[in-house]
Design a protein around this motif. Structure first.
Motif, PDB file in Angstrom:
ATOM      1  N   LEU A 103      -6.269  -0.171   2.503  1.00 17.02           N
ATOM      2  CA  LEU A 103      -6.365   0.095   1.074  1.00 17.02           C
ATOM      3  C   LEU A 103      -7.708  -0.310   0.518  1.00 17.02           C
TER       4      LEU A 103
ATOM      5  N   ASP B  25       3.612   1.076  -4.525  1.00 18.77           N
ATOM      6  CA  ASP B  25       5.009   1.467  -4.371  1.00 18.77           C
ATOM      7  C   ASP B  25       5.582   2.012  -5.679  1.00 18.77           C
TER       8      ASP B  25
ATOM      9  N   ASN C 178      -4.367   4.734  -0.402  1.00 13.50           N
ATOM     10  CA  ASN C 178      -3.532   5.276   0.663  1.00 13.50           C
ATOM     11  C   ASN C 178      -2.382   4.370   1.077  1.00 13.50           C
ATOM     12  N   SER C 179      -2.342   3.151   0.571  1.00 11.32           N
ATOM     13  CA  SER C 179      -1.207   2.269   0.836  1.00 11.32           C
ATOM     14  C   SER C 179      -1.159   1.192  -0.234  1.00 11.32           C
TER      15      SER C 179
END
Length: 259
Positions: free
Chosen positions: A3, A68, A64-65
């Motif tokens: 990230l 949530d 990309n991560s």
């Protein structure tokens, strides 16, 4: 892909257009380039990256991560493992299109040469502001900005006080990249940077007014307590034309994106 990447940079950005809020001594300058491919993998399908990514002192967030569904805040760590900044979502982050959040769809900002971006990106819609807060003051902020709609607003703050605010209706007249996946709408990598200690910032708010969305990817930041160093810089693709309107600055609008 991780990230956050904190990376090494000696080169910096030349002043192209300097703008200041009326009645303020602060002036945040900016220019626009195509950006570059992912400097860590050379991938061309993950949107454009800052010309300064991969250089000393520049931290990049690629979305990309770590974002949530339903999250109201996401902490970002620096290379040393300490907290660097936080993304705050006023009404929580979504993971589906048409809402404020982080996801992948056809409106993802394009690559440096108009390539389709298949990675995740940040979208902001009306009623759900995204605020970035930093542990230290910054003097540089860059974004891959694509398929731009009217009502996109950036506001830079320091210690809760407004430093400068920018509103961009549409970059189609000046954008260096025309993305077929966006119906030919403009894309480009925008670089915002401080010109003195009076316009460093520790907070950025991204807001969307009205219809359409505010799509961006691959944010890059540099810490600083004074002006962003302006030597050994990439040439801008274009110089942005500005109109001062009540202390905000609007780019001429030709087309409105549909979400």
């Amino acid at each position: 892909m991780k990230l956050v990447k904190s990376v090494v940079s000696a080169a910096t950005l030349a002043a192209i257009a300097t703008v200041a809020t009326a009645g303020s001594a602060a002036a945040i300058s900016f220019n626009i380039t195509n950006g570059i491919n992912n400097p860590f993998t050379n991938a061309s399908n993950q949107g454009a990256y800052s010309d300064f990514a991969g250089r000393k002192g520049v931290t990049t967030v690629d979305f990309n991560s770590g974002f949530d569904s339903g999250a109201t805040s996401v902490d970002i760590k620096g290379q040393d493992g300490s907290k660097f900044m936080t993304y705050n979502f006023s009404n929580g982050a979504a993971t589906s299109s048409g809402k404020t959040g982080v996801y992948s769809d056809k409106w993802a900002p394009a690559g440096a040469n108009g390539e389709v971006n298949t990675s995740k990106y940040l979208a902001v819609f009306k009623g759900n502001t995204v605020t970035m807060t930093f542990q230290k003051t910054m003097n540089y902020f860059g974004i891959d900005w694509g398929a731009i709609s009217g009502g996109n607003i950036f506001s830079f703050f320091r210690n809760g006080s407004l430093v400068n605010s920018f509103s961009t209706a549409d970059v189609n007249p000046v954008a260096p990249v025309r993305a077929s996946q966006h119906g030919g709408e403009g894309n480009g990598y925008l670089h915002f940077y401080s010109t003195s200690a009076s316009d460093i910032f520790d907070e950025i708010r991204i807001t969307q007014l009205g219809g359409g969305g505010f799509e961006s990817d691959n944010h890059s930041f540099q810490e600083g307590t004074g002006a962003f160093n302006a030597k050994d810089v990439p040439e801008p693709t274009v110089t942005l034309g500005l109109m001062a309107m009540g202390g905000a600055f609007l780019l001429k609008r030709n087309r409105k994106q549909t979400a």
